[in-house]
Design an enzyme around this catalytic site. Structure first.
Site, PDB file in Angstrom:
ATOM      1  N   ASP A  22       0.791  -1.778  -0.132  1.00  0.00           N
ATOM      2  CA  ASP A  22       0.442  -0.285   0.004  1.00  0.00           C
ATOM      3  C   ASP A  22       0.814   1.058  -0.215  1.00  0.00           C
ATOM      4  OD1 ASP A  22      -2.464   1.386   0.019  1.00  0.00           O
ATOM      5  OD2 ASP A  22      -2.687   0.918   1.749  1.00  0.00           O
ATOM      6  N   HIS A  39       3.630   3.357  -8.760  1.00  0.00           N
ATOM      7  CA  HIS A  39       3.167   1.573  -8.985  1.00  0.00           C
ATOM      8  C   HIS A  39       4.707   1.575 -10.203  1.00  0.00           C
ATOM      9  CE1 HIS A  39      -0.992   1.769  -8.840  1.00  0.00           C
ATOM     10  NE2 HIS A  39      -1.020   2.235  -8.654  1.00  0.00           N
ATOM     11  N   LEU A 133      11.853 -20.120  -3.222  1.00  0.00           N
ATOM     12  CA  LEU A 133      10.548 -19.560  -2.927  1.00  0.00           C
ATOM     13  C   LEU A 133       9.795 -19.663  -3.430  1.00  0.00           C
ATOM     14  CD1 LEU A 133       9.334 -17.155  -0.893  1.00  0.00           C
ATOM     15  CD2 LEU A 133      10.699 -15.343  -2.382  1.00  0.00           C
TER      16      LEU A 133
END
Length: 242
Positions: A22, A39, A133
């Protein structure tokens, strides 16, 4: 991906970390820039966080990349976000493979524009043999819709005679969620200081530890991730027990 600072050693590492990324818009506004620049800068934070998670031994990292509600944003912003996503998915294949990262995605993936969906499929396939991962992107995601679709799936199984209604429990419902192949998050990180879940993994976060940081997502880097892991390391997870 950058390689510094080096990851510290932790006595206890969360198996699964989820992040609500956020603050992109606020970061851009503070600098007098268009929202999309926030962004774009946020993709640098994604790269740093993926590397930090891999270095510390986190097995699963779920990033809340785009919600169902985000489709209601101005069309120009949504279109640019989709282009950024497609570019990221294409350009990061080599880096993901270099770091042994496997990509997965959850959400209403059929909602994505066809070129984005095709690139997502290509990147998932290109990283499918990696064993480090697992990076999970939540795309066109809604926690409430996920639960509704899980209930609908269970009802279909009942109608087919595959499930006895008397046997429905948490395990049965969990097997019908988008996340059925992954463990529930141990740690949720939310950036920008907001104190809400924003319709993210509502079922899965029942006993997840929370870490809220005022840092805006485009400024989030390895030290911030390490701070979250230090906080998690100090928690006593009782799951309702004494």
């Amino acid at each position: 991906m950058a390689t510094h600072p080096k990851a510290p050693k932790f006595k206890r590492v969360p198996r699964h970390v989820a992040i609500i990324m956020d603050g992109n818009g606020r970061w851009a506004k503070q600098r007098g820039l268009p929202r999309i620049e926030g962004h774009r800068k946020g993709t640098d934070s994604v790269r740093a966080t993926v590397e930090a998670a891999g270095e510390t031994g986190v097995e699963f990292l779920t990033l809340y990349a785009f919600s169902v509600e985000n489709w209601s944003r101005p069309k120009a912003e949504v279109d640019t976000l989709m282009r950024l996503l497609q570019q990221f998915l294409r350009d990061e294949i080599a880096e993901l493979n270099k770091h042994n990262v496997r990509l997965q995605a959850i959400g209403r993936l059929a909602d994505l524009p066809a070129p984005v969906g095709a690139q997502l499929h290509e990147t998932i396939l290109a990283t499918s043999r990696n064993t480090g991962l697992t990076l999970i992107l939540a795309l066109s995601y809604s926690g409430r819709i996920e639960i509704i679709e899980a209930v609908q799936s269970v009802i279909r199984e009942i109608q087919l005679g595959h499930i006895d209604p008397a046997q429905i429990d948490e395990t049965v419902l969990s097997r019908h969620l988008y996340t059925r192949y992954f463990p529930d998050p141990d740690l949720l990180i939310r950036t920008s200081g907001e104190m809400r879940l924003s319709n993210f993994l509502l079922w899965q976060l029942s006993y997840t530890e929370l870490f809220i940081t005022p840092t805006l997502w485009p400024d989030f880097r390895k030290p911030d991730f390490f701070d979250a892991l230090r906080s998690y390391e100090s928690r006593n997870r009782r799951y309702g027990r004494i």
